[in-house]
Every structure is written in structure tokens, then in C-alpha cells.
Design an enzyme around this catalytic site. Sequence first.
Site, PDB file in Angstrom:
ATOM      1  N   HIS A   1       0.828  -1.226   0.000  1.00 45.31           N
ATOM      2  CA  HIS A   1       0.000   0.000   0.000  1.00 45.31           C
ATOM      3  C   HIS A   1       0.859   1.271   0.000  1.00 45.31           C
ATOM      4  O   HIS A   1       2.009   1.223  -0.382  1.00 45.31           O
ATOM      5  CB  HIS A   1      -1.007  -0.043   1.156  1.00 45.31           C
ATOM      6  CG  HIS A   1      -1.692  -1.365   1.260  1.00 45.31           C
ATOM      7  ND1 HIS A   1      -2.709  -1.735   0.431  1.00 45.31           N
ATOM      8  CD2 HIS A   1      -1.466  -2.435   2.072  1.00 45.31           C
ATOM      9  CE1 HIS A   1      -3.097  -2.970   0.724  1.00 45.31           C
ATOM     10  NE2 HIS A   1      -2.361  -3.418   1.716  1.00 45.31           N
TER      11      HIS A   1
ATOM     12  N   GLU B   1      -2.156   0.677   7.877  1.00 46.95           N
ATOM     13  CA  GLU B   1      -1.296  -0.441   7.490  1.00 46.95           C
ATOM     14  C   GLU B   1      -0.087   0.010   6.673  1.00 46.95           C
ATOM     15  O   GLU B   1       1.025  -0.476   6.889  1.00 46.95           O
ATOM     16  CB  GLU B   1      -2.128  -1.457   6.690  1.00 46.95           C
ATOM     17  CG  GLU B   1      -1.342  -2.699   6.348  1.00 46.95           C
ATOM     18  CD  GLU B   1      -1.957  -3.530   5.243  1.00 46.95           C
ATOM     19  OE1 GLU B   1      -3.140  -3.323   4.913  1.00 46.95           O
ATOM     20  OE2 GLU B   1      -1.235  -4.378   4.709  1.00 46.95           O
TER      21      GLU B   1
ATOM     22  N   GLU C   1       1.916 -11.562   6.222  1.00 48.27           N
ATOM     23  CA  GLU C   1       0.866 -10.831   6.955  1.00 48.27           C
ATOM     24  C   GLU C   1       1.270 -10.908   8.425  1.00 48.27           C
ATOM     25  O   GLU C   1       1.057 -11.915   9.102  1.00 48.27           O
ATOM     26  CB  GLU C   1      -0.505 -11.481   6.741  1.00 48.27           C
ATOM     27  CG  GLU C   1      -1.007 -11.451   5.298  1.00 48.27           C
ATOM     28  CD  GLU C   1      -1.666 -10.131   4.898  1.00 48.27           C
ATOM     29  OE1 GLU C   1      -1.574  -9.144   5.652  1.00 48.27           O
ATOM     30  OE2 GLU C   1      -2.277 -10.106   3.813  1.00 48.27           O
TER      31      GLU C   1
ATOM     32  N   HIS D   1       2.911  -6.918   4.772  1.00 47.17           N
ATOM     33  CA  HIS D   1       1.541  -6.424   4.996  1.00 47.17           C
ATOM     34  C   HIS D   1       1.091  -6.717   6.423  1.00 47.17           C
ATOM     35  O   HIS D   1       1.708  -7.513   7.133  1.00 47.17           O
ATOM     36  CB  HIS D   1       0.563  -7.142   4.052  1.00 47.17           C
ATOM     37  CG  HIS D   1       0.644  -6.691   2.633  1.00 47.17           C
ATOM     38  ND1 HIS D   1      -0.315  -5.900   2.051  1.00 47.17           N
ATOM     39  CD2 HIS D   1       1.581  -6.916   1.682  1.00 47.17           C
ATOM     40  CE1 HIS D   1       0.025  -5.655   0.786  1.00 47.17           C
ATOM     41  NE2 HIS D   1       1.168  -6.267   0.541  1.00 47.17           N
TER      42      HIS D   1
HETATM   43 ZN   LIG Z   1      -2.105  -5.151   2.923  1.00 48.21          ZN
END
Ligand SMILES: [Zn+2]
Length: 176
Positions: free
Chosen positions: A9, A24, A141, A77
Site C-alpha cells: 500500500h 497499514e 501478513e 503487509h
Molecule cells: Zn495489505
Amino acid sequence: MRIFLDPGHGGSNPGAVGANGLEEADVNLDIALKTGRLLQTEGYTVNYSRTDDTNVSLSERAALANQWGADYFVSIHCNSNVNPIYKGTSTYFYRTGTVAEELALTVNNALVEEINTKDLGIFSANFAVLRLTRMPAILVELAFISNPEEAELLSSEGFRQKCAIGISRGIIAFTS
Ligand SMILES: [Zn+2]
């Protein structure tokens, strides 16, 4: 050894936003930069899809890594779910039976050992950055930004540094 780090992102795309307002994209960038610094001190050559709060498209992220000739690609992430009870750490790869799957397992294990989160395991996923990269590629993640407890952890400098230590230890273990 060339490691390409991809903080997910950025810019107009903040990614998931925690209950505490944590974005995030900011967490991903900070942990990617910390990971890169650790790898550089171990003699790795590191490059990034972004080093500030800008929006880079998924295909451009993969193209940058391909053009640079990365040996490994690691996307960073935070997970999110509409149900705030979900928590833990997971790592993704594109195809089973590949080097990327082995790298995903090594990094996920090293990460969980360092940050003591629930180990959700590794999964095959059709994510653009994993599919479009030509070198072994994984997507981590770290924890759930949608879980209040993990959002609090992700806000803290100490936990972010531990995330970077875990990711870099996994990469080092896999490549040495
Ligand atoms: Zn993400």
C-alpha cells in the site's frame, strides 16, 4: 544476494486501518525499512518498491523487482478482518512445491518465534505481486491490524523491530 522488499500500500491507498487509527501502509513501510537495514548489516543488497508514503501499483512493484534482478521478493503487509477477534501471523506464496513455499515456511517460522503471535501457517495465494515476480516471492501478513491487541502491538517501536528481526532471520536462515 539481492533482496527486494515491498511495503504494501502507500499514498492514496493506506491499506487496512486499525481501530486505533493506525494505517497499514505506515506499519508496512517502517518494518520494511527496519528489515532492510538489518539485512544490509549482514551484507545483503536491498531494494524497495517504495521508501516513502507513495502509491505504487502492484504490477509496477513486480516489474521493479524483475528489472532490478532480485534474488528474492518479500512483500510486507498487516492482515485485517471484519471480525476483530481474528489474530495471528501468516505467509503466502504463489505455487506449492516451489522455492517460494520453502521460503514462506522459513520466514513465517522465524517471525512467529520472534514476535510470539499465533501461527496461522503458510498458504498458496494468487496475489499479483507473487504471480508477476520472476524470482521466489512471498507475502507476509505480520498480524491483524483489525484486532485491538495486535493493532496496539503494531503501533509499538519494539514490536516493529522484532518483526524486522524475525523477517530478516528467516531470510538469512534460508539463504545462508
Ligand atoms: Zn495489505
